[in-house]
Design a protein around this motif. Structure first.
Motif, PDB file in Angstrom:
ATOM      1  N   LEU A  85       0.854  -1.196   0.000  1.00 56.30           N
ATOM      2  CA  LEU A  85       0.000   0.000   0.000  1.00 56.30           C
ATOM      3  C   LEU A  85       0.882   1.236   0.000  1.00 56.30           C
ATOM      4  N   LEU A 120      -8.037   7.518   4.415  1.00 58.07           N
ATOM      5  CA  LEU A 120      -6.924   6.593   4.160  1.00 58.07           C
ATOM      6  C   LEU A 120      -7.311   5.165   4.514  1.00 58.07           C
ATOM      7  N   GLN A 121      -8.139   5.046   5.545  1.00 55.03           N
ATOM      8  CA  GLN A 121      -8.616   3.729   5.958  1.00 55.03           C
ATOM      9  C   GLN A 121      -9.410   3.096   4.819  1.00 55.03           C
ATOM     10  N   ARG A 165      -9.389   4.009   1.538  1.00 58.41           N
ATOM     11  CA  ARG A 165      -8.567   3.791   0.343  1.00 58.41           C
ATOM     12  C   ARG A 165      -7.600   2.623   0.552  1.00 58.41           C
ATOM     13  N   GLY A 166      -7.092   2.519   1.769  1.00 54.16           N
ATOM     14  CA  GLY A 166      -6.170   1.430   2.075  1.00 54.16           C
ATOM     15  C   GLY A 166      -6.869   0.082   1.973  1.00 54.16           C
ATOM     16  N   GLN A 173      -1.254   4.870   3.643  1.00 53.75           N
ATOM     17  CA  GLN A 173      -2.319   3.872   3.807  1.00 53.75           C
ATOM     18  C   GLN A 173      -1.873   2.738   4.720  1.00 53.75           C
TER      19      GLN A 173
END
Lengths: 581, 181
Positions: free
Chosen positions: B129, B164-165, B167-168, B133
């Motif tokens: 990642l 970010l959570q 997208r990660g 991320q």
């Protein structure tokens, strides 16, 4: 579930919904129950929640008790202690009291030296002197050890004994260097010895392995067999790194009466040829010891049988008075109150040091030109430091995501940032204008961004609509106010013209445009009745544009069927995440 | 953001005060070890890299610019970078030694092996990642921190952490799907 609830649900930011579900699961709610609250998002939500639980399961794994953390702690604290010791050394060398600086003492009159040293011997207790015997450079008692030796030398008048003492002290310095290396301590020191061997950067001097580097100043032609003094710095890995190697007479007379050279010129100084980077200082030359203070008033008192061998004795520590001006350039690596590290060399700063900051601020990372005096103790005292270039910012990792605005083999513009593309840039996915790209780049010292990794995130939201062509371009059309982009994979069926009615199928791009996958041009009502069903390749599109016959019943497709807007439209502007450290 | 007393502790550490250095080590070493272990699944390696984190800290502690907001966040970043370097340089051994497999009582070794390999794939995917991320995913899900704690450690807003959570996790899903294909 009521329509209102569904509507609210749609309006919610998916990120917030995901976070809410994760929070509920943390509190004991089941995944299924949480997903059930958001039926329209279930397809997207559920796999992400399941994945989050899989990641969480890693936490459940029993962590083995660390075995070596305690041992590592000891090593770590030892390392810290060495750094602290080195730090204190620096402070100490820059604040040596006048009465401890024996070389300064040597420059004073012999009578004053004798008086001062006798006072010191009286002042120091026998216990302190004994305790200092095993001290090493960097130890608190080491100056006491050296002082004691100096006194010993001064009070030894018999030449034979003095010569033996000098040899003994030389040997002691070499043993100290070996001990410092084997204990992997950081310290600065010097010793004298004969060059035993030279193998590239690996030298052996007086039986002590020493390493040279590009920064080592080697004065004069030093060959195997030469007697030299080496100033060095020990590193924490046990390496002794030479900072300066200079040929030194193994023994010269400290007593002018013993020398065959008439002592008429008090300004005579040893004239070893300096390396190109060092030039004789214009500073006042050091006065040699006054001839009248020597015990032998006439040369005739020297035994004639040994005119040179016995007449040459030297105290081991003081280097013959030689101050050379050193010029060098390098990067400022550290700045402390009165000692800077430039290009690996410690440079002392005092109130007279001129610091020219016209070209940039004196800061770690800046490039500086240094003019310094190499003092007799080997340290450098800066006369002038000119900052030539401001701090060179090291390459900074820079992460962001943004829309692709343009791309070529050497340069992309993403989210307003220009990226340099090289052979080493890893590009995942096929770029298209308007696609979202996740970028990992390095900000170089000139501010440019060197792309390291670009992940092109293709849009997944399919849309379909009908409208009238308002403008036609090579790569972009406007259909009912919507920008429609065409690429090599876009299939155009029929002959488009401004005013034609078209049906567009494609992917919704994050910037609101549509990347057309298929455009079906419907015949104009006023056109000839001949059907234009044969696919016509757009002259403006790439030659590889795929074509196919329009399926029957094109005109019967539902009009203006706008597929729901993506809930997760990424931000139009780029989002940046510079990484520290 | 520094916890109470931490500023003074760090100030002393800048001068290599042995007591301060020891306290920092005692305060953070186990947390950093746990973090690295969870990322790598290898205790020996985790111990080595933990030592490296603190050596790097020692080298940088005198620089006033070493950390901007959170000291512990900075330590986690060093740890994270070491883990990523480890994966990037291909040093990771995909064959987990048998003795390193935690065997639950009654569990069949084949199941344990399967679980262990799956976990290793997941760890590798996390390492692929983006830096931001993977740090958020690890701190949130593996270290069990709240959004507020992750935000404080990473110097981001809670909104950015949520983003970010998401997208990660989305990227992780894609990576795992590719892996399992």
């Amino acid at each position: 579930m009521s329509k209102d609830l569904i509507s609210n649900q749609k309006a919610r930011d998916f990120e917030a919904v995901l976070d809410e579900c994760l929070s509920q699961i943390d509190k004991g709610e089941s995944l299924e129950a949480c997903v059930a609250q958001y039926p329209t998002l279930a397809a997207q939500l559920e796999p992400l929640l399941r994945l989050a639980l899989r990641v969480k399961a890693l936490r459940q794994e029993q962590v083995p008790s660390p075995v070596t953390l305690q041992a590592a702690r000891q090593r770590f604290l030892r390392e810290a202690a060495q750094l602290r010791s080195a730090q204190l050394d620096k402070a100490r060398t820059s604040r040596v009291p006048w009465w401890v600086n024996l070389q300064a003492l040597m420059r004073k009159s012999m009578a004053a030296v004798v008086l001062a040293t006798l006072l010191l011997v009286v002042a120091l207790s026998a216990g302190t002197i004994a305790a200092s015997a095993n001290s090493l450079p960097g130890d608190a008692l080491y100056p006491v050890k050296r002082m004691t030796e100096e006194v010993q030398l001064l009070l030894t008048f018999d030449r034979q004994s003095k010569a033996q003492l000098v040899q003994k002290l030389d040997e002691r310095r070499r043993e100290e260097a070996k001990a410092i290396a084997s204990s992997q301590r950081i310290a600065e020191m010097s010793f004298r010895g004969r060059v035993d061997s030279v193998d590239g950067v690996h030298w052996t001097i007086g039986g002590v392995p020493v390493r040279t580097s590009a920064e080592t100043v080697i004065e004069e032609d030093v060959a195997v067999g030469a007697f030299v003094r080496v100033h060095l710095r020990s590193l924490s890995n046990g390496t002794l790194l030479a900072m300066r190697i200079s040929v030194e007479p193994e023994s010269v007379s400290p007593e002018p009466t013993a020398s065959p050279i008439p002592t008429t010129s008090p300004t005579t100084t040893p004239t070893a040829t300096p390396t190109p980077t060092e030039v004789p200082a214009t500073a006042a030359p050091i006065q040699p010891p006054a001839p009248t203070s020597t015990p032998s008033p006439t040369p005739t008192s020297t035994p004639s049988a040994t005119p040179s061998a016995t007449a040459t004795l030297i105290p081991p520590t003081p280097v013959p008075p030689r101050e050379v001006k050193v010029r060098f350039e390098g990067r400022i690596e550290a700045i402390a109150a009165d000692v800077w590290t430039i290009d690996g060399q410690l440079v002392r700063i005092d109130a007279n040091t001129r610091i020219d900051e016209q070209e940039g601020t004196a800061a770690v990372g800046a490039m500086a030109r240094v003019i310094a005096i190499r003092q007799q103790d080997g340290t450098l005292l800066a006369i002038e430091i000119t900052i030539e270039r401001a701090e060179q910012t090291p390459e900074q990792p820079f992460e962001f995501q943004g829309l692709i605005e343009s791309f070529s083999p050497t340069q992309w513009i993403v989210g307003g940032h220009t990226l340099i593309i090289t052979e080493d840039t890893l590009i995942e996915g096929t770029p298209h204008k308007g696609f979202l790209a996740e970028v990992k780049a390095l900000r170089q010292s000139d501010g440019s961004l060197l792309a390291v990794h670009i992940f092109v995130r293709p849009p997944t939201e399919e849309v379909q609509f009908e409208g009238v062509i308002q403008s036609l371009g090579a790569e972009e059309w406007i259909v009912d106010g919507v920008t429609v982009r065409l690429d090599a994979e876009t299939i155009v069926e029929g002959t488009p013209a401004v005013g034609s009615r078209v049906e567009v199928e494609g992917l919704l791009l994050p910037d609101g445009a549509v990347l057309a996958r298929r455009i079906m041009v419907q015949p104009l009502p006023t056109a000839t009745p001949a059907p234009m069903l044969e696919p016509t390749q757009m002259p403006t599109t790439a030659p590889t544009t795929a074509q196919r016959a329009a399926p029957p019943g094109v005109g019967q497709r539902p009009a203006l069927r706008q597929v729901q807007l993506p809930l997760l439209a990424p931000p139009v502007s780029s989002t940046e995440n510079p990484i520290v450290p | 953001m520094q916890p109470n007393g931490e500023s003074a502790l760090l100030e002393r550490a800048r001068e290599y005060d042995p007591a301060a250095i020891a306290e920092i080590y005692d305060r953070y070493s186990l947390r950093i070890y746990n973090y690295i272990y969870h990322r790598l699944g290898n205790a020996h390696l985790a111990e080595d890299l933990t030592a490296s984190v603190f050596v790097r800290m020692l080298e940088a502690v005198r620089s006033s610019k070493a950390w901007r907001t959170s000291f512990s966040g900075w330590l986690y970043r060093i740890a994270h970078n070491l883990v990523v370097d480890h994966f990037r340089t291909g040093q990771q051994d995909r064959n987990v030694p048998l003795e390193d497999w935690p065997l639950a009582s009654g569990e069949h070794p084949a199941d344990v092996a399967e679980r262990s390999l799956t976990q290793q794939r997941l760890r590798m995917a996390i390492s692929q990642l983006t830096d931001a991320q993977s740090l958020v995913i690890t701190l949130k899900f593996i270290e069990g921190m709240s959004n507020a704690e992750v935000a404080a450690l990473t110097g981001k807003s809670q909104g950015a952490v949520k983003s970010l959570q998401f997208r990660g996790l989305a990227a992780l899903r894609r990576l795992m799907d590719e892996e399992e294909l």
